[in-house]
Design a protein around this motif. Structure first.
Motif, short mmCIF file in Angstrom:
data_model
loop_
_atom_site.label_atom_id
_atom_site.label_comp_id
_atom_site.label_asym_id
_atom_site.label_seq_id
_atom_site.Cartn_x
_atom_site.Cartn_y
_atom_site.Cartn_z
N TYR A 141 1.50 -13.94 0.86
CA TYR A 141 1.64 -12.49 0.79
C TYR A 141 0.36 -11.82 1.29
CZ TYR A 141 6.02 -12.76 -1.78
OH TYR A 141 7.33 -12.97 -2.13
N TYR A 142 0.54 -10.84 2.18
CA TYR A 142 -0.59 -10.13 2.76
C TYR A 142 -0.48 -8.63 2.47
CZ TYR A 142 -1.05 -14.24 5.84
OH TYR A 142 -1.20 -15.51 6.34
N CYS A 143 -1.63 -8.02 2.19
CA CYS A 143 -1.70 -6.56 2.27
C CYS A 143 -2.16 -6.22 3.69
CB CYS A 143 -2.66 -5.99 1.23
SG CYS A 143 -4.31 -6.69 1.22
N ALA A 144 -1.67 -5.13 4.21
CA ALA A 144 -1.98 -4.78 5.59
C ALA A 144 -1.86 -3.28 5.79
CB ALA A 144 -1.03 -5.51 6.54
N ARG A 145 -2.59 -2.78 6.78
CA ARG A 145 -2.47 -1.37 7.13
C ARG A 145 -1.58 -1.23 8.35
NH1 ARG A 145 -7.20 2.75 9.11
NH2 ARG A 145 -6.83 1.68 11.10
N PRO A 146 -0.46 -0.54 8.21
CA PRO A 146 0.40 -0.33 9.37
C PRO A 146 -0.23 0.65 10.35
CG PRO A 146 1.22 0.90 7.49
CD PRO A 146 0.06 0.10 6.99
N LYS A 147 0.05 0.46 11.62
CA LYS A 147 -0.51 1.35 12.64
C LYS A 147 0.17 2.71 12.61
CE LYS A 147 -1.98 -2.24 15.88
NZ LYS A 147 -1.77 -2.82 17.24
#
Length: 124
Positions: free
Chosen positions: A93-99
């Protein structure tokens, strides 16, 4: 920029976990944030996204009613509470910032900042 995810582990089917992602290096409080996952041998799967104020939230159908995304803008932390876990939830599981705002993409290239991932294994 750093996104430090934690909280994964081994849990039995039906169990619960709460993931956290501590963010630094960009204005967290002004950005949409997402959780995505990758199961062994599979591509990226969007799980949930939340707008900057926590007012707009989207989930993929397979986790609706079981997972809850939330954020604390004072502490720069993103959370994912997971209940009624199933073996098919096993993934990194990853946290990520969407573009882009409102993004529910399954494409890695649509996210510009990523955490290192935390492993969730659901097994009896």
């Amino acid at each position: 920029v750093q996104l430090q995810a934690s909280g994964g582990g081994l849990v039995q089917p039906g169990g619960s976990l709460r993931l956290s992602c501590v963010v630094s290096g960009f204005p967290f409080e002004n950005n949409w944030m997402s959780w995505v996952r990758q199961a062994p041998g599979k591509g990226i799967e969007f799980i949930a996204t939340i707008d900057a104020l926590g007012d707009i939230i989207y989930y993929t159908d397979s986790v609706k009613g079981r997972f809850t995304i939330s954020r604390d803008n004072t502490k720069y932390i993103l959370h994912l509470s997971m209940d009624s876990l199933k073996p098919e939830d096993t993934a990194l599981y990853y946290c990520a910032r969407p573009k882009k705002a409102y993004s529910r993409s399954n494409s890695r290239s649509d996210y510009d900042f990523w955490g290192q991932g935390t492993q969730v294994t659901v097994s009896s």
